[in-house]
Scaffold this active site. Structure first.
Site, PDB file in Angstrom:
ATOM      1  N   PRO A   9       0.645  -1.175  -0.267  1.00  0.00           N
ATOM      2  CA  PRO A   9      -0.315  -0.240   0.355  1.00  0.00           C
ATOM      3  C   PRO A   9       0.591   1.017  -0.078  1.00  0.00           C
ATOM      4  CG  PRO A   9      -0.256  -1.018   2.398  1.00  0.00           C
ATOM      5  CD  PRO A   9       0.615  -1.864   1.577  1.00  0.00           C
ATOM      6  N   ASN A  10       0.305   2.224  -0.823  1.00  0.00           N
ATOM      7  CA  ASN A  10       1.144   3.500  -0.290  1.00  0.00           C
ATOM      8  C   ASN A  10       2.020   4.062  -1.880  1.00  0.00           C
ATOM      9  OD1 ASN A  10      -1.283   4.596   1.337  1.00  0.00           O
ATOM     10  ND2 ASN A  10      -0.042   3.290   2.484  1.00  0.00           N
ATOM     11  N   ARG A  17       4.933  10.749  -2.669  1.00  0.00           N
ATOM     12  CA  ARG A  17       4.562  10.804  -1.458  1.00  0.00           C
ATOM     13  C   ARG A  17       5.462  11.240  -0.170  1.00  0.00           C
ATOM     14  NH1 ARG A  17       4.417   4.169   1.458  1.00  0.00           N
ATOM     15  NH2 ARG A  17       4.668   4.600   2.937  1.00  0.00           N
ATOM     16  N   TYR A  22      11.085   8.965   1.272  1.00  0.00           N
ATOM     17  CA  TYR A  22      11.706   8.030  -0.202  1.00  0.00           C
ATOM     18  C   TYR A  22      11.902   8.312  -1.579  1.00  0.00           C
ATOM     19  CZ  TYR A  22       8.459   5.673   3.055  1.00  0.00           C
ATOM     20  OH  TYR A  22       7.548   5.152   4.154  1.00  0.00           O
ATOM     21  N   ASN A  73       7.993  -5.235  -1.281  1.00  0.00           N
ATOM     22  CA  ASN A  73       8.120  -4.794  -0.328  1.00  0.00           C
ATOM     23  C   ASN A  73       6.484  -4.637   0.064  1.00  0.00           C
ATOM     24  OD1 ASN A  73       7.987  -2.106   1.322  1.00  0.00           O
ATOM     25  ND2 ASN A  73       9.419  -0.429  -0.553  1.00  0.00           N
ATOM     26  N   ALA A  76       3.418  -0.902   4.788  1.00  0.00           N
ATOM     27  CA  ALA A  76       2.888  -0.696   5.900  1.00  0.00           C
ATOM     28  C   ALA A  76       2.318  -2.491   6.819  1.00  0.00           C
ATOM     29  CB  ALA A  76       1.898   0.476   6.202  1.00  0.00           C
ATOM     30  N   HIS A  79       4.247  -4.627   9.134  1.00  0.00           N
ATOM     31  CA  HIS A  79       4.849  -4.438  10.478  1.00  0.00           C
ATOM     32  C   HIS A  79       3.520  -4.989  11.260  1.00  0.00           C
ATOM     33  CE1 HIS A  79       7.857  -1.760   9.046  1.00  0.00           C
ATOM     34  NE2 HIS A  79       7.033  -0.807   8.367  1.00  0.00           N
ATOM     35  N   ASP A  86       2.308 -15.193   6.945  1.00  0.00           N
ATOM     36  CA  ASP A  86       1.743 -16.550   6.142  1.00  0.00           C
ATOM     37  C   ASP A  86       2.148 -16.761   4.773  1.00  0.00           C
ATOM     38  OD1 ASP A  86       1.139 -17.243   8.484  1.00  0.00           O
ATOM     39  OD2 ASP A  86      -0.506 -16.968   8.512  1.00  0.00           O
ATOM     40  N   GLU A  97      12.675  -9.439   0.776  1.00  0.00           N
ATOM     41  CA  GLU A  97      11.765  -7.393   1.110  1.00  0.00           C
ATOM     42  C   GLU A  97      12.478  -7.017   0.861  1.00  0.00           C
ATOM     43  OE1 GLU A  97      11.027  -9.167   4.867  1.00  0.00           O
ATOM     44  OE2 GLU A  97      10.157  -6.679   5.457  1.00  0.00           O
ATOM     45  N   HIS A  99      12.451  -2.769   1.535  1.00  0.00           N
ATOM     46  CA  HIS A  99      12.433  -1.543   1.971  1.00  0.00           C
ATOM     47  C   HIS A  99      13.194  -0.331   1.212  1.00  0.00           C
ATOM     48  CE1 HIS A  99       9.644  -3.530   4.749  1.00  0.00           C
ATOM     49  NE2 HIS A  99      10.860  -4.248   5.105  1.00  0.00           N
ATOM     50  N   SER A 101      13.408   3.065   2.532  1.00  0.00           N
ATOM     51  CA  SER A 101      13.836   3.420   3.801  1.00  0.00           C
ATOM     52  C   SER A 101      14.232   2.722   4.548  1.00  0.00           C
ATOM     53  CB  SER A 101      12.657   4.848   4.330  1.00  0.00           C
ATOM     54  OG  SER A 101      12.079   4.200   5.068  1.00  0.00           O
ATOM     55  N   ARG A 106      13.941   4.419  11.753  1.00  0.00           N
ATOM     56  CA  ARG A 106      12.061   5.283  11.665  1.00  0.00           C
ATOM     57  C   ARG A 106      12.016   5.001  13.201  1.00  0.00           C
ATOM     58  NH1 ARG A 106       9.225   4.784   6.267  1.00  0.00           N
ATOM     59  NH2 ARG A 106       8.863   6.438   7.142  1.00  0.00           N
ATOM     60  N   ARG A 110       7.954   0.247  12.891  1.00  0.00           N
ATOM     61  CA  ARG A 110       8.472  -0.068  11.962  1.00  0.00           C
ATOM     62  C   ARG A 110       9.890  -0.775  12.107  1.00  0.00           C
ATOM     63  NH1 ARG A 110       6.303   3.639   8.170  1.00  0.00           N
ATOM     64  NH2 ARG A 110       5.575   5.527   8.684  1.00  0.00           N
TER      65      ARG A 110
HETATM   66  C1  DQA Z   1       8.207   1.241   3.223  1.00  0.00           C
HETATM   67  C2  DQA Z   1       9.121   0.810   4.918  1.00  0.00           C
HETATM   68  C3  DQA Z   1       7.253   1.159   5.544  1.00  0.00           C
HETATM   69  O1  DQA Z   1       7.423   1.103   6.342  1.00  0.00           O
HETATM   70  C4  DQA Z   1       6.500   2.385   5.129  1.00  0.00           C
HETATM   71  O2  DQA Z   1       5.214   1.811   5.889  1.00  0.00           O
HETATM   72  C5  DQA Z   1       6.011   1.898   3.603  1.00  0.00           C
HETATM   73  C6  DQA Z   1       7.464   2.308   2.608  1.00  0.00           C
HETATM   74  C7  DQA Z   1       9.907   1.796   2.880  1.00  0.00           C
HETATM   75  O3  DQA Z   1      10.028   0.973   1.864  1.00  0.00           O
HETATM   76  O4  DQA Z   1      11.099   2.113   3.174  1.00  0.00           O
HETATM   77  O5  DQA Z   1       5.427   2.315   2.829  1.00  0.00           O
HETATM   78  O6  DQA Z   1       8.205  -0.734   3.347  1.00  0.00           O
END
Ligand code: DQA
Length: 143
Positions: A9-10, A17, A22, A73, A76, A79, A86, A97, A99, A101, A106, A110
């Site tokens: 998401p996002n 954003r 980011y 990725n 959110a 977390h 699963d 995986e 990320h 950031s 942070r 997170r």
């Molecule tokens: C993220 C880090 C997460 O804490 C955050 O909720 C994201 C992006 C990252 O790519 O740094 O949406 O996964």
């Protein structure tokens, strides 16, 4: 070799954003980066993003059935989503995986990813370059 690059998401809002966190790379730029890297490495890369958890679960189930490699990725969901964890546990191919950031530098919520324990490896804090590095790792691991 099929690799799914899946984003939670996002992340479709990359570029606008919180650019101080980011970066300025847009989601379209990220897709282009992953596709170009895949071409260079001879990987069949499919890049997707969703804000709907059930959609990500379906993509992970399909990747598990195929035995495909995944760069994920979970955003959110990293977390707190035991459902995403699963589904990741069912994968038969490697899972990286990513990320953008450095989640450890942070907010405290997170610092922990419920996905990391079932991932092959984790890259965080290297910006969108983390995706490129993940694909390079998979190419050498699978090649
Ligand atoms: C993220 C880090 C997460 O804490 C955050 O909720 C994201 C992006 C990252 O790519 O740094 O949406 O996964």
């Amino acid at each position: 070799m099929r690799v799914y690059v899946l984003n939670g998401p996002n992340l479709g809002r990359l570029g606008t954003r919180e650019p101080e966190v980011y970066g300025a790379t847009t989601y379209a730029d990220l897709v282009a980066l992953c596709e170009a890297t895949g071409r260079d490495l001879g990987l069949d890369v499919t890049v997707r993003q969703t804000d709907a958890e059930h959609e990500l679960l379906g993509w992970l189930h399909a990747a598990a059935a195929e035995g495909a490699a995944v760069v994920l990725n979970p955003a959110a969901w990293s977390h707190y989503s035991y459902a995403v964890r699963d589904a990741c546990s069912m994968l038969r191919g490697p899972l990286v995986e990513v990320h953008i950031s450095n989640i450890h530098a942070r907010e405290e919520f997170r610092h922990h990813s419920v996905v990391s324990a079932v991932a092959t490896g984790v890259i965080c804090g290297l910006g969108v370059d983390g995706y490129r590095l993940a694909l390079h790792h998979l190419a050498s691991r699978l090649g």
